[in-house]
Design a protein around this motif. Structure first.
Motif, PDB file in Angstrom:
ATOM      1  N   GLU A   1      12.220  45.531  24.500  1.00 51.96           N
ATOM      2  CA  GLU A   1      13.490  44.842  24.289  1.00 51.96           C
ATOM      3  C   GLU A   1      13.884  44.028  25.516  1.00 51.96           C
ATOM      4  OE1 GLU A   1      16.329  47.781  23.217  1.00 51.96           O
ATOM      5  OE2 GLU A   1      15.391  48.231  21.283  1.00 51.96           O
ATOM      6  N   HIS A   2      13.692  44.596  26.688  1.00 50.25           N
ATOM      7  CA  HIS A   2      13.981  43.848  27.917  1.00 50.25           C
ATOM      8  C   HIS A   2      13.079  42.629  28.027  1.00 50.25           C
ATOM      9  CE1 HIS A   2      16.940  46.230  30.203  1.00 50.25           C
ATOM     10  NE2 HIS A   2      16.446  47.271  29.547  1.00 50.25           N
TER      11      HIS A   2
ATOM     12  N   LYS B   1      11.758  40.920  25.541  1.00 47.24           N
ATOM     13  CA  LYS B   1      12.198  39.927  24.561  1.00 47.24           C
ATOM     14  C   LYS B   1      13.424  39.162  25.049  1.00 47.24           C
ATOM     15  CE  LYS B   1      12.251  37.949  20.443  1.00 47.24           C
ATOM     16  NZ  LYS B   1      13.486  37.175  20.513  1.00 47.24           N
ATOM     17  N   ARG B   2      14.397  39.855  25.613  1.00 42.79           N
ATOM     18  CA  ARG B   2      15.611  39.183  26.076  1.00 42.79           C
ATOM     19  C   ARG B   2      15.321  38.239  27.240  1.00 42.79           C
ATOM     20  NH1 ARG B   2      18.137  44.308  24.894  1.00 42.79           N
ATOM     21  NH2 ARG B   2      17.927  44.961  27.065  1.00 42.79           N
TER      22      ARG B   2
ATOM     23  N   ASP C   1      13.734  35.157  25.781  1.00 46.93           N
ATOM     24  CA  ASP C   1      14.711  34.352  25.051  1.00 46.93           C
ATOM     25  C   ASP C   1      15.475  33.423  25.991  1.00 46.93           C
ATOM     26  OD1 ASP C   1      13.974  35.529  22.702  1.00 46.93           O
ATOM     27  OD2 ASP C   1      15.705  36.876  22.576  1.00 46.93           O
ATOM     28  N   VAL C   2      15.803  33.921  27.188  1.00 44.45           N
ATOM     29  CA  VAL C   2      16.536  33.113  28.161  1.00 44.45           C
ATOM     30  C   VAL C   2      15.711  31.913  28.584  1.00 44.45           C
ATOM     31  CG1 VAL C   2      17.478  33.078  30.503  1.00 44.45           C
ATOM     32  CG2 VAL C   2      17.922  35.030  28.999  1.00 44.45           C
TER      33      VAL C   2
ATOM     34  N   ALA D   1      15.732  31.726  21.928  1.00 47.52           N
ATOM     35  CA  ALA D   1      15.643  32.921  21.100  1.00 47.52           C
ATOM     36  C   ALA D   1      14.989  32.672  19.752  1.00 47.52           C
ATOM     37  CB  ALA D   1      17.038  33.510  20.901  1.00 47.52           C
TER      38      ALA D   1
ATOM     39  N   ASP E   1      19.950  38.238  31.613  1.00 46.68           N
ATOM     40  CA  ASP E   1      18.893  38.978  30.925  1.00 46.68           C
ATOM     41  C   ASP E   1      17.530  38.736  31.555  1.00 46.68           C
ATOM     42  OD1 ASP E   1      20.547  40.239  29.136  1.00 46.68           O
ATOM     43  OD2 ASP E   1      20.260  38.787  27.524  1.00 46.68           O
ATOM     44  N   TYR E   2      17.334  37.544  32.086  1.00 49.33           N
ATOM     45  CA  TYR E   2      16.059  37.233  32.739  1.00 49.33           C
ATOM     46  C   TYR E   2      15.929  38.019  34.042  1.00 49.33           C
ATOM     47  CZ  TYR E   2      12.542  34.553  35.309  1.00 49.33           C
ATOM     48  OH  TYR E   2      11.451  34.173  36.038  1.00 49.33           O
TER      49      TYR E   2
ATOM     50  N   GLY F   1      15.687  41.726  33.355  1.00 50.63           N
ATOM     51  CA  GLY F   1      14.386  42.093  32.813  1.00 50.63           C
ATOM     52  C   GLY F   1      13.342  42.284  33.899  1.00 50.63           C
TER      53      GLY F   1
END
Length: 459
Positions: free
Chosen positions: A314-315, A317-318, A321-322, A326, A369-370, A373
Motif C-alpha cells: 500500500e505504501h 502504491k501511494r 501515485d504521487v 493514480a 505519500d512519496y 513511502g
C-alpha cells in the motif's frame, strides 16, 4: 401407557403421556402444516423438559436437613418458591435457604449443587445465552430465543449475564488464562508460530467526546476524526505447518488500555507456554509498521520479524501515485512490477527503494505519500526479507490479525448506536475470543467453578 414409566415420577410421566397423545394427533392430522406441527411439537417437548428439570432440581434440595459448607454447619432458615431459567424455559422450584448463624448471610444448597449461574440460570441455559450474546445484542437475542420456542430470557437478563461472567473472569483472569493455555494442545504438524498485534477504534462511553472536540477547536484544528473512540487491542498466535498452511489461531482482545499492557502480557504468556513444550518451533513476529507494536514484538524471542507485505504494498502504491498519477495505466504496471520485486527478489526492498528514488514527484501537489513511502521502506528494511521467508514457507502477511480486529471487535462493538464501557465491552470480547479460538467449552468449565459446589449433609 403409564406402566411404561413405572420408575418415573408422576409429574414427568404425565407430561410424557400428554406428549404421546399430542404426537399421535400430529401424525393423524394430515391437513396441518409442517410449520405449525413443528411449532406445536417444540412446545410439547419443552413441557417434558421442564418437568424433568423441575424434578432434577427438586432432588438436589436438602429438604430441610442440615448441611456442611466448608466445614460449617448450615440449617434451613426459610423455604420459598423461586423461578430459574433452563434451556426448556422457566422452572419454578421450592427450595430451602440456609444460614450458619442467626441473621447471618444465606446460601441455597440446591443452587450450589446444581451450579445455578448468578442465581437464575441453569448451567446449560447460561452457556447458551452467553454464546448467543457474544454474537447478538440483547434485543436481538431476546427475539431469537422467543422464536426458538423454549427458553425465553428477557433483554435485561441477557444484558446482565455477560457482565456478571466478565467480573468473575477478570477477578481470576491470570489464573484462568494459564489454565486455558495448559488445556490446549499444540496442533499436530506445527513448525511455525506467527505472533501478531494490532488494534481497532471502537466507540466508548467514557471518552469525553465533547470535551475533546472543544479542546481541538480551541487549538485551531479541525475537529474531524474519531472523537469518542478508543483503541481495542487485538493479538493472535497462529500455528502453521511445514508448507505454510495455517492450522489454528488463538485470538485475544482487550478493551482500551494504556500501551496495551494487559494484552501484551497475555500474548507473552501464550507464547511462553507453547515454547516451553516445543522450543524448536520457529517464531515469526508479523505486524504493520506501528512503532509501539514493534517495540513490544522485539522483546519476544522471535526468529524473524516481518512487516506485513500488504501494508508495504500500500505504501508503494501511494508513493507511485504521487509520481506517476493514480489513474495511469503505467502506474498500475509499475506497481505490479515493483510489488513482485519486493516479494520475490532477495534484495527486493533495496531495489524498490532505488526505483522510488529515481522517480520525481510532480512539481505541484502533496508529496507526503512519496516521502513517507521511501522512509517506510528504509525504516523497515530489515523486516522486509519476503523472498527468504517465502522460500521457507513462513508467513509474510498480517491478514490473520487484520481479520481478527474485524471479526472479534468491529463486527460486535461497532454496530449502529453502540457505545461501550470497559467492563461491558471486555465481557463480550472474552466470549468472542474463546469462541473464535476453539476455547469456549474450556473457559466455560472454569467459570462454572464459581457457581457449583458439593454440599454434603451434616452428620
Amino acid at each position: 401407557m403409564r406402566s411404561t414409566y413405572r420408575e418415573v415420577p408422576d409429574s414427568v410421566s404425565q407430561t410424557l403421556e400428554v406428549l404421546g397423545e399430542r404426537v399421535q394427533e400430529l401424525l393423524e392430522n394430515r391437513s396441518a402444516s409442517i410449520h405449525a406441527a413443528e411449532r406445536n411439537l417444540t412446545v410439547e417437548l419443552a413441557r417434558v423438559g421442564l418437568a424433568v428439570m423441575t424434578e432434577l432440581l427438586r432432588r438436589l434440595d436438602p429438604d430441610g436437613e442440615d448441611v456442611l459448607v466448608d466445614g460449617q454447619k448450615y440449617w434451613q432458615a426459610v423455604r420459598s418458591r423461586r423461578e430459574y431459567m433452563s434451556s426448556f424455559g422457566r422452572v419454578a422450584v421450592e427450595r430451602g435457604v440456609y444460614r450458619s448463624r442467626r441473621n447471618g448471610p444465606t446460601l441455597c444448597p440446591m443452587e450450589l449443587r446444581a451450579g445455578v449461574v448468578e442465581g437464575f440460570w441453569t448451567p446449560q441455559a447460561a452457556k447458551l445465552a452467553a454464546s448467543c450474546i457474544s454474537d447478538m445484542t440483547p434485543y436481538r437475542a431476546e427475539g431469537f430465543f422467543r422464536e426458538l420456542g423454549m427458553m425465553d430470557p428477557s433483554r435485561s437478563s441477557l444484558d446482565r449475564l455477560p457482565k456478571a461472567l466478565g467480573e468473575r473472569w477478570e477477578a481470576s483472569r491470570e489464573s484462568y488464562e494459564d489454565r486455558l493455555c495448559k488445556s490446549d494442545e499444540i496442533p499436530k504438524g506445527t513448525v511455525t508460530i506467527a505472533v501478531s498485534l494490532d488494534g481497532v477504534m471502537v466507540p466508548m462511553r467514557d471518552s469525553n467526546k465533547t470535551e475533546r472536540k472543544a479542546e481541538t477547536r480551541s487549538e485551531g484544528r479541525i475537529d474531524k476524526g474519531p472523537a469518542g473512540y478508543k483503541e481495542v487491542g487485538c493479538g493472535t498466535l497462529s500455528f502453521y505447518d511445514a508448507e505454510g498452511e495455517r492450522l489454528a489461531t488463538r485470538r485475544m482482545a482487550r478493551m482500551p488500555e494504556a500501551n496495551k499492557k494487559t494484552l501484551k502480557q497475555q500474548l507473552t504468556r501464550e507464547l511462553q507456554h507453547v515454547l516451553a513444550q516445543r522450543p524448536e518451533i520457529v517464531v515469526v513476529a508479523v505486524a504493520d509498521g506501528a512503532a509501539n507494536n514493534w517495540e513490544y514484538l522485539h522483546s519476544l524471542p522471535c526468529d524473524h520479524y516481518v512487516v506485513d507485505f500488504y501494508h508495504a504494498a500500500e505504501h508503494l502504491k501511494r508513493a507511485l501515485d504521487v509520481c506517476m498519477g493514480a489513474s495511469a495505466i503505467a502506474t498500475r504496471s509499475k506497481f505490479e512490477q515493483l510489488r513482485r520485486t519486493l516479494r520475490d527478489e532477495v534484495s527486493g526492498v533495496d531495489m524498490v527503494i532505488h526505483a522510488l528514488k529515481k522517480l520525481k514527484p510532480k512539481p505541484r501537489g502533496d508529496h507526503r505519500d512519496y516521502r513517507t513511502g521511501i522512509a517506510y521502506f528504509e525504516r523497515h528494511r530489515k523486516r522486509m526479507r519476503y523472498a527468504r521467508l517465502g522460500r521457507k514457507h513462513l508467513p509474510i502477511g498480517s491478514g490473520v490479525i487484520e481479520g481478527t480486529c474485524k471479526s472479534l471487535a468491529s463486527d460486535r462493538l461497532k454496530r449502529a448506536g453502540m457505545r461501550w464501557d470497559a467492563a461491558g465491552g471486555q465481557a463480550v470480547l472474552n466470549l468472542r475470543a474463546w469462541a473464535q479460538s476453539g476455547r469456549f467449552d474450556a473457559a466455560w468449565l472454569l467459570l462454572q467453578e464459581n457457581y457449583r459446589a458439593d454440599i454434603p449433609l451434616a452428620a
